[in-house]
Design a protein around this motif. Structure first.
Motif, mmCIF file in Angstrom:
data_model
loop_
_atom_site.group_PDB
_atom_site.id
_atom_site.type_symbol
_atom_site.label_atom_id
_atom_site.label_comp_id
_atom_site.label_asym_id
_atom_site.label_seq_id
_atom_site.Cartn_x
_atom_site.Cartn_y
_atom_site.Cartn_z
ATOM 1 N N PRO A 104 5.989 3.401 -8.461
ATOM 2 C CA PRO A 104 6.258 2.004 -8.839
ATOM 3 C C PRO A 104 7.523 1.497 -8.144
ATOM 4 N N VAL A 105 7.469 0.252 -7.698
ATOM 5 C CA VAL A 105 8.641 -0.416 -7.109
ATOM 6 C C VAL A 105 8.990 -1.569 -8.052
ATOM 7 N N PRO A 106 10.078 -1.475 -8.795
ATOM 8 C CA PRO A 106 10.385 -2.517 -9.782
ATOM 9 C C PRO A 106 10.707 -3.843 -9.128
ATOM 10 N N GLY A 107 10.309 -4.931 -9.784
ATOM 11 C CA GLY A 107 10.634 -6.256 -9.272
ATOM 12 C C GLY A 107 12.133 -6.417 -9.085
ATOM 13 N N GLY A 108 12.543 -6.861 -7.918
ATOM 14 C CA GLY A 108 13.963 -6.973 -7.618
ATOM 15 C C GLY A 108 14.602 -5.672 -7.214
ATOM 16 N N GLY A 109 13.810 -4.576 -7.167
ATOM 17 C CA GLY A 109 14.347 -3.251 -6.842
ATOM 18 C C GLY A 109 13.666 -2.662 -5.631
ATOM 19 N N SER A 110 13.846 -1.364 -5.429
ATOM 20 C CA SER A 110 13.300 -0.708 -4.249
ATOM 21 C C SER A 110 13.075 0.773 -4.529
ATOM 22 N N ARG A 111 12.291 1.416 -3.668
ATOM 23 C CA ARG A 111 12.031 2.848 -3.738
ATOM 24 C C ARG A 111 12.087 3.425 -2.340
ATOM 25 N N ALA A 112 12.525 4.678 -2.233
ATOM 26 C CA ALA A 112 12.551 5.389 -0.958
ATOM 27 C C ALA A 112 11.700 6.644 -1.103
ATOM 28 N N VAL A 113 10.789 6.867 -0.146
ATOM 29 C CA VAL A 113 9.861 7.994 -0.211
ATOM 30 C C VAL A 113 9.769 8.645 1.161
ATOM 31 N N GLU A 114 9.771 9.963 1.170
ATOM 32 C CA GLU A 114 9.597 10.709 2.408
ATOM 33 C C GLU A 114 8.153 10.597 2.878
ATOM 34 N N ILE A 115 7.950 10.377 4.181
ATOM 35 C CA ILE A 115 6.601 10.289 4.730
ATOM 36 C C ILE A 115 6.448 11.267 5.885
ATOM 37 N N HIS A 116 5.169 11.620 6.186
ATOM 38 C CA HIS A 116 4.847 12.542 7.262
ATOM 39 C C HIS A 116 3.694 11.982 8.075
ATOM 40 N N ALA A 117 3.549 12.448 9.286
ATOM 41 C CA ALA A 117 2.508 11.957 10.185
ATOM 42 C C ALA A 117 1.139 12.053 9.528
ATOM 43 N N GLY A 118 0.394 10.957 9.601
ATOM 44 C CA GLY A 118 -0.949 10.925 9.064
ATOM 45 C C GLY A 118 -1.038 10.453 7.629
ATOM 46 N N ASP A 119 0.088 10.354 6.948
ATOM 47 C CA ASP A 119 0.056 9.853 5.569
ATOM 48 C C ASP A 119 -0.461 8.418 5.555
ATOM 49 N N VAL A 120 -1.341 8.114 4.602
ATOM 50 C CA VAL A 120 -1.836 6.753 4.431
ATOM 51 C C VAL A 120 -0.985 6.079 3.356
ATOM 52 N N ILE A 121 -0.391 4.957 3.731
ATOM 53 C CA ILE A 121 0.557 4.241 2.873
ATOM 54 C C ILE A 121 -0.091 2.928 2.450
ATOM 55 N N THR A 122 -0.173 2.700 1.161
ATOM 56 C CA THR A 122 -0.741 1.463 0.650
ATOM 57 C C THR A 122 0.263 0.793 -0.264
ATOM 58 N N VAL A 123 0.560 -0.471 -0.003
ATOM 59 C CA VAL A 123 1.443 -1.260 -0.865
ATOM 60 C C VAL A 123 0.578 -2.263 -1.607
ATOM 61 N N GLU A 124 0.649 -2.235 -2.932
ATOM 62 C CA GLU A 124 -0.193 -3.085 -3.771
ATOM 63 C C GLU A 124 0.658 -4.118 -4.497
ATOM 64 N N ASP A 125 0.237 -5.379 -4.409
ATOM 65 C CA ASP A 125 0.890 -6.465 -5.145
ATOM 66 C C ASP A 125 0.255 -6.516 -6.527
ATOM 67 N N ARG A 126 0.940 -5.989 -7.507
ATOM 68 C CA ARG A 126 0.322 -5.745 -8.802
ATOM 69 C C ARG A 126 -0.036 -7.038 -9.543
ATOM 70 N N GLU A 127 0.842 -8.047 -9.501
ATOM 71 C CA GLU A 127 0.605 -9.270 -10.261
ATOM 72 C C GLU A 127 0.320 -10.478 -9.381
ATOM 73 N N GLY A 128 0.482 -10.329 -8.064
ATOM 74 C CA GLY A 128 0.239 -11.437 -7.156
ATOM 75 C C GLY A 128 1.497 -12.238 -6.881
#
Length: 782
Positions: free
Chosen positions: A25-49
């Motif tokens: 979860p990425v809180p409204g007004g906040g942020s998140r940091a996540v480690e990624i690796h080659a080939g990872d599929v990243i999806t960002v979802e707008d939960r409320e629009g």
């Protein structure tokens, strides 16, 4: 994607995800940091629009490179940089970036989603290499008359290598740990903790119990061991088990508190049963099974503690129930991966923690897993909190403090958890009765910020509101407020609340729970309506100023534009936009509404402005005898006024007629269809139950849920009751069979088993106090 994978027809939302899938979860007004690796599929979802997302990808060398996720940078990370300053999640990301030497300022960001994005819209990327991905949900403070709220995003990672994370690993420590020890199933770990230090017991995989026991180190040195006693603890706290707040301590038989629970993200534990024993497994036919009691005995041996056949313990995450026949029943734990309890040592302690090996019943979800044990120094500052979830599949959110919290905390330490926030329960300096009389005779102020706010906008906003609430919203004028219900198709109530009309296509829904806002959003999609429903609870906090002097207090401190109603002219169930002091002052929204039966107003502002707004009201109110008001006194006031409370007067099995708010369902004058209409037509034509007032002859106050009987037959249930100070009587609200809801009907309220103790009562009109609502209308001479 939110539900866990079904296993043999059993859904366990939030417990697990498909292999290799992570949910952040990425809180409204906040942020998140996540480690990624080659080939990872990243999806960002707008939960409320309607929520912009900014992404910055860093190479291992600390260079911001949008190509790392196969994208082209289209903006600077200005929104993301703001999130690193404004929220706790953002500040945590900023510290991580700084420690790694990553420069956000020189990076290019990828901005996705726009003002018109729909709930559930998503954007997909594929990692081209390894690095660090930072995702932000930027947005500034929303003014009370605006609707540009900031909402949450979801970041999904589908790992190219499903073994990257393997089973759940323990989340990062809350601070630098002194001890950080993994306890495997069937092990016990003994450790010493100095006074003031913190102990974290963490369920790594979820559904795993951990027996905990703590000894006073002083008592061990004296040769007279004193440990946590579950019976003494239940007696001292008056609870089945402690929780963060006032009733938070675990006690010895000498009534010495040894530990205090500070944080709890699970909320279901046990203080009734022993740690598992050899005898239990022997009786089940599993001879020689490893068990926690033997492990505890072995660990405590060097400290001179005599072995026991069964150790009383605090069984964290163990799910114990008392059934209707007073039997002790166990089931799978509620705990999820990463759930924990955080304790503070109140004395120098010797502690033991286990990872329970029970694999022959549901106690550990049939599969024992590991426990992480961590301790932290006394200098750490951990806030009290109880884990809370909007939806079953969501991550736990810690109990929040409202924008007004510090202002009320200056007058009390008695706070209770309500709907994910800490709210003042009482103010000892005034006393619950004093708070009550202040509201009835002068003026009182209380925090109502946990009320859920949702912004409804778009061309079809009116159609959506009219399809979801029972009132006829087409008749609602701009600047007007209406109280209404939201019902499911079967007629049961989802919520009650108020609708504010801010413009032709702009509405604000203020209800008691998030479920009603989610229902509005689901209905918009189901009906194909062009309307947005976005949460603004965290952008609008509010206090209620109630009592005969409320108007005089507010009129001194708030300026209103010439095209808006002044405080003096504001009509009942109307709202206005105002500013503190003058034209350039802090903006607020003021509605003439309340929950006490008195002349009342609610003042809404952004949380950052709450201390300033409170101080101005408090200062102006001193000349009028203004007092703070807590939840305990509010309950007395609203029961006298006959006002419904969720979980008491209504739930999803209760329709508005049965909840005593049938006036919110104008079935004749509202021609438009709305959720539950057909069911409500049938329910009104053939009523089964009715909410009535009861006048109780005894001074004993019935409890919510007590049965109401006519002879031996139960004909109803108490929903709420209080001793009314202004009436000098014990009064109650009860839902009874329609046949027996006639004024003057003599009934009895059953206590104990419903038969061995009865309180005589009779049906009376409700509300019990001021049935014409003259005081709420401001007419104190009526």
């Amino acid at each position: 994607m939110d539900l866990a994978v079904p296993k043999r027809g059993v859904l366990t939302p939030g417990l697990s995800l498909p292999p290799g899938t992570e949910r952040h979860p990425v809180p409204g007004g906040g942020s998140r940091a996540v480690e990624i690796h080659a080939g990872d599929v990243i999806t960002v979802e707008d939960r409320e629009g309607g929520q912009v997302a900014e992404l910055v990808a860093f190479t291992p060398a600390g260079v911001g490179d949008p190509g790392l996720i196969g994208a082209v940078g289209n903006c600077g990370p200005e929104g993301l940089k703001a999130t690193l300053l404004e929220t706790a999640s953002g500040r945590g990301v900023a510290r991580a970036l700084g420690a790694a030497g990553f420069d956000l300022g020189g990076a290019r960001a990828v901005r996705v989603f726009a003002e018109g994005s729909r709930p559930g819209d998503s954007v997909r990327f594929v990692a081209q290499g390894g690095g660090l991905l930072v995702v932000g949900a930027p947005g500034g403070p929303m003014t009370p008359d605006a609707q540009d709220t900031v909402t949450d995003l979801l970041l999904w990672i589908n790992r190219a290598d499903p073994a990257f994370k393997r089973p759940h690993s323990a989340p990062d420590p809350l601070a630098d740990p002194v001890i950080d020890r993994n306890i495997a199933p069937g092990e016990a770990f003994i450790y010493e903790v100095p006074k003031g230090a913190f102990i974290q017991v963490l369920d790594v995989q979820g559904r795993e119990c951990s027996d905990f026991q703590a000894f006073s180190a002083r008592s061990l040195d004296a040769g007279h061991p004193r440990e946590i006693d579950p019976t003494a603890t239940r007696s001292m706290t008056g609870r089945v088990y402690p929780k963060p707040g006032l009733a938070a301590k675990y006690w010895t038989v000498d009534f010495e508190p040894l530990v205090e629970i500070v944080q709890d993200t699970c909320g279901r534990h046990d203080t009734f049963g022993l740690a598992c024993t050899a005898r239990y497994y022997d009786d089940m036919g599993y001879f020689g099974h490893v068990n926690c009691t033997d492990n505890i005995n072995l660990s405590l041996g060097p400290y001179g503690v005599r072995p026991r056949a069964g150790w009383p313990a605090i069984n964290f995450f163990f799910n114990t129930l008392l059934d209707a026949d007073h039997g002790i029943v166990t089931d799978e734990p509620w705990s999820r991966p990463g759930d924990y309890v955080l304790l503070r040592a109140l004395s120098d302690l010797v502690c033991v923690s286990t990872a329970c090996p029970d694999d022959i019943d549901p106690a550990n979800g049939w599969t024992p897993t590991d426990i992480q044990l961590r301790t932290y120094g006394a200098a750490e500052d951990f806030r009290r909190s109880i884990g809370w979830r909007k939806r079953p599949e969501d991550d736990a959110i810690h109990t929040q403090e409202t924008g007004f919290h510090a202002s009320f905390a200056a007058h009390t330490r008695d706070f209770i958890e309500y709907n994910g926030y800490w709210l003042a329960n009482s103010f000892p300096g005034t006393g619950t009765l004093g708070e009550y009389w202040a509201c009835r005779e002068r003026a009182a102020i209380m925090d109502l910020s946990p009320l859920r706010k949702f912004e409804i906008t778009g061309p079809d906003a009116l159609a959506l509101m009219n399809a979801c609430v029972t009132r006829n919203i087409e008749k609602l004028s701009v600047g007007q407020v209406v109280y209404t219900a939201v019902c499911a198709e079967h007629g049961g109530m989802i919520d009650d609340g108020t609708v504010f009309r801010l413009g032709d296509h702009n509405f604000r829904w203020i209800g008691g729970s998030d479920h009603s806002g989610m229902f509005l959003r689901d209905q918009a999609a189901a009906l194909g309506l062009d309307a947005h429903v976005r949460s603004s609870t965290d952008q609008l906090h509010n206090v209620a100023l109630q009592g005969r002097h409320a108007r005089a207090i507010l009129s001194q401190i708030f300026w209103t534009p010439p095209d808006r109603a002044s405080v003096e002219d504001l009509g009942w169930f109307r709202f206005t936009i105002a500013r503190l002091g003058d034209f350039s002052g802090t903006p607020v929204m003021i509605s003439r509404t309340g929950y006490t039966g008195e002349l009342g107003y609610e003042i809404f502002c952004h949380p950052k402005d709450a201390p300033e707004v409170f101080d101005a009201i408090w200062k102006a109110g001193q000349a009028y005898g203004l007092e703070p008001l807590g939840m305990a006194a509010l309950d007395m006031l609203r029961i006298e006024a006959g006002l419904a409370f969720a979980g008491h007067e209504f739930d999803d099995q209760t329709d508005p007629f049965e909840a005593g708010i049938g006036f919110t369902v104008p079935l004749k004058s509202k021609e438009a269809d709305f959720s539950g209409r057909e069911a409500l037509l049938e329910r009104k034509a053939h009523p089964q139950r009715k909410l009535v007032g009861l006048e109780v002859d005894a001074t004993t106050v019935p409890s919510h849920g007590d049965c109401v009987r006519l002879g031996r037959v139960q004909v109803g249930v108490i929903t709420s009751a209080t001793r009314s100070p202004i009436l000098g009587k014990t009064i109650a609200l009860a839902r009874v069979e329609a046949l027996h809801a006639i004024l003057g009907t003599e009934l009895q309220i059953g206590q104990l088993d419903g038969h061995q103790k009865r309180l005589t009562a009779r049906v009376v009109a409700f509300p019990h106090f001021d049935p014409t609502k003259s005081r709420a209308k401001g007419d104190y001479d009526a």
